[in-house]
Design a protein around this motif. Sequence first.
Motif, PDB file in Angstrom:
ATOM      1  N   VAL A  10       0.686  -1.206   0.165  1.00  0.00           N
ATOM      2  CA  VAL A  10       0.004  -0.143   0.094  1.00  0.00           C
ATOM      3  C   VAL A  10       0.895   1.246   0.232  1.00  0.00           C
ATOM      4  N   ASP A  11       0.338   2.287  -0.516  1.00  0.00           N
ATOM      5  CA  ASP A  11       1.139   3.710  -0.620  1.00  0.00           C
ATOM      6  C   ASP A  11       0.214   4.481   0.463  1.00  0.00           C
ATOM      7  N   LEU A  12       1.000   5.114   1.621  1.00  0.00           N
ATOM      8  CA  LEU A  12       0.079   5.675   2.658  1.00  0.00           C
ATOM      9  C   LEU A  12       0.223   7.261   2.387  1.00  0.00           C
ATOM     10  N   ASP A  13       0.846   7.861   1.061  1.00  0.00           N
ATOM     11  CA  ASP A  13       1.050   9.166   1.169  1.00  0.00           C
ATOM     12  C   ASP A  13       0.515   9.686  -0.178  1.00  0.00           C
ATOM     13  N   ALA A  14      -0.970   9.293  -0.629  1.00  0.00           N
ATOM     14  CA  ALA A  14      -1.230   9.688  -2.111  1.00  0.00           C
ATOM     15  C   ALA A  14      -2.504  10.391  -1.694  1.00  0.00           C
ATOM     16  N   PRO A  15      -2.741  11.791  -2.443  1.00  0.00           N
ATOM     17  CA  PRO A  15      -1.746  12.049  -3.678  1.00  0.00           C
ATOM     18  C   PRO A  15      -0.414  12.593  -3.125  1.00  0.00           C
ATOM     19  N   THR A  16      -0.423  13.123  -1.895  1.00  0.00           N
ATOM     20  CA  THR A  16       0.931  13.732  -1.655  1.00  0.00           C
ATOM     21  C   THR A  16       0.994  13.625   0.126  1.00  0.00           C
ATOM     22  N   THR A  17       2.187  13.748   0.294  1.00  0.00           N
ATOM     23  CA  THR A  17       2.616  13.301   1.719  1.00  0.00           C
ATOM     24  C   THR A  17       1.789  14.566   2.781  1.00  0.00           C
ATOM     25  N   GLN A  18       1.642  15.869   2.165  1.00  0.00           N
ATOM     26  CA  GLN A  18       1.167  16.937   2.915  1.00  0.00           C
ATOM     27  C   GLN A  18      -0.545  16.611   2.997  1.00  0.00           C
ATOM     28  N   SER A  19      -0.834  16.047   1.902  1.00  0.00           N
ATOM     29  CA  SER A  19      -2.492  15.765   2.098  1.00  0.00           C
ATOM     30  C   SER A  19      -2.889  14.243   1.492  1.00  0.00           C
ATOM     31  N   PRO A  20      -2.569  13.300   2.185  1.00  0.00           N
ATOM     32  CA  PRO A  20      -2.744  11.866   1.947  1.00  0.00           C
ATOM     33  C   PRO A  20      -4.403  11.559   1.917  1.00  0.00           C
ATOM     34  N   THR A  21      -5.141  12.280   1.051  1.00  0.00           N
ATOM     35  CA  THR A  21      -6.522  12.101   1.203  1.00  0.00           C
ATOM     36  C   THR A  21      -6.883  10.776   0.351  1.00  0.00           C
ATOM     37  N   TRP A  22      -6.336  10.267  -0.301  1.00  0.00           N
ATOM     38  CA  TRP A  22      -6.551   9.043  -1.160  1.00  0.00           C
ATOM     39  C   TRP A  22      -6.155   7.841  -0.528  1.00  0.00           C
ATOM     40  N   SER A  23      -5.317   7.868   0.504  1.00  0.00           N
ATOM     41  CA  SER A  23      -4.600   6.788   1.104  1.00  0.00           C
ATOM     42  C   SER A  23      -5.230   6.073   2.364  1.00  0.00           C
ATOM     43  N   PRO A  24      -5.065   4.786   2.473  1.00  0.00           N
ATOM     44  CA  PRO A  24      -4.148   3.914   1.891  1.00  0.00           C
ATOM     45  C   PRO A  24      -4.655   3.706   0.238  1.00  0.00           C
ATOM     46  N   ILE A  25      -3.633   3.630  -0.632  1.00  0.00           N
ATOM     47  CA  ILE A  25      -3.879   3.065  -2.051  1.00  0.00           C
ATOM     48  C   ILE A  25      -3.333   1.658  -2.116  1.00  0.00           C
ATOM     49  N   ARG A  26      -3.921   0.629  -2.449  1.00  0.00           N
ATOM     50  CA  ARG A  26      -3.888  -0.739  -2.441  1.00  0.00           C
ATOM     51  C   ARG A  26      -2.973  -0.994  -3.793  1.00  0.00           C
ATOM     52  N   HIS A  27      -1.731  -1.348  -3.833  1.00  0.00           N
ATOM     53  CA  HIS A  27      -0.977  -1.572  -4.937  1.00  0.00           C
ATOM     54  C   HIS A  27      -0.817  -3.029  -5.313  1.00  0.00           C
ATOM     55  N   TYR A  28      -1.182  -3.819  -4.208  1.00  0.00           N
ATOM     56  CA  TYR A  28      -1.083  -5.116  -4.554  1.00  0.00           C
ATOM     57  C   TYR A  28      -1.698  -6.012  -3.508  1.00  0.00           C
ATOM     58  N   LEU A  29      -2.438  -6.950  -3.704  1.00  0.00           N
ATOM     59  CA  LEU A  29      -2.995  -7.889  -2.847  1.00  0.00           C
ATOM     60  C   LEU A  29      -3.115  -9.119  -3.551  1.00  0.00           C
ATOM     61  N   GLY A  30      -2.624 -10.276  -2.957  1.00  0.00           N
ATOM     62  CA  GLY A  30      -2.370 -11.479  -3.453  1.00  0.00           C
ATOM     63  C   GLY A  30      -2.295 -12.387  -2.612  1.00  0.00           C
TER      64      GLY A  30
END
Length: 205
Positions: A97-117
């Motif tokens: 997962v990405d914890l800092d999307a869209p930016t580290t200052q405003s991670p309003t989309w996070s966590p983003i799932r980049h892989y699950l298997g």
Amino acid sequence: MKFNISLLAVLGAALTTVAQDIDAAEVKTAFDTAKIPTALSIKFNPTALLQVTLPQQNGSPVILKAGTRIPRASTVGPPQYKVNGTTSTGPFVIVMVDLDAPTTQSPTWSPIRHYLGGGWSATNAANPGVLSTTTAAVTAWFQPAPSGTDPHRYVFFLYNQSTQFPTQRLVTSGTSITNWNLSSFAQQVGLGDPLAGTFMLVGPQ
């Protein structure tokens, strides 16, 4: 949740292709310093080591050490995985997962799932601990694409696979990858706490 940018600078001070995690206590310290358990509302007390290797088209593979800064060009993947420090051969579930999307200052989309298997197992006697799977990923790997000026925390976790995981429908290929509650998902499908993990810091450049 806003991440302390000064911590990112300290954690991501060096680039390396040879370092790797060798001590679970050090991995835990790196996770705690980067505030990863807090950001995900999880307990992280690793009892094994997850080795994540990023193959490269040219040059040596990049082996992650928790908190290492990695250039985006080196993250094409998909990664290769190995587990050390456990007698279990799986099956395991791997998450990134990405914890800092869209930016580290405003991670309003996070966590983003980049892989699950799931279905990852260490069954190759010639290469103990090396993980492989023949199970289709729930969310296929896609390369980090950080935005903003500061590097994002991309976190890998290894879980013991539960009996519920192969038939779960909470997450499918059509489920949004943004604002994913990993803690709730793990609880609902019986994954428990992570067995191991590591993370990398990846910036836009």
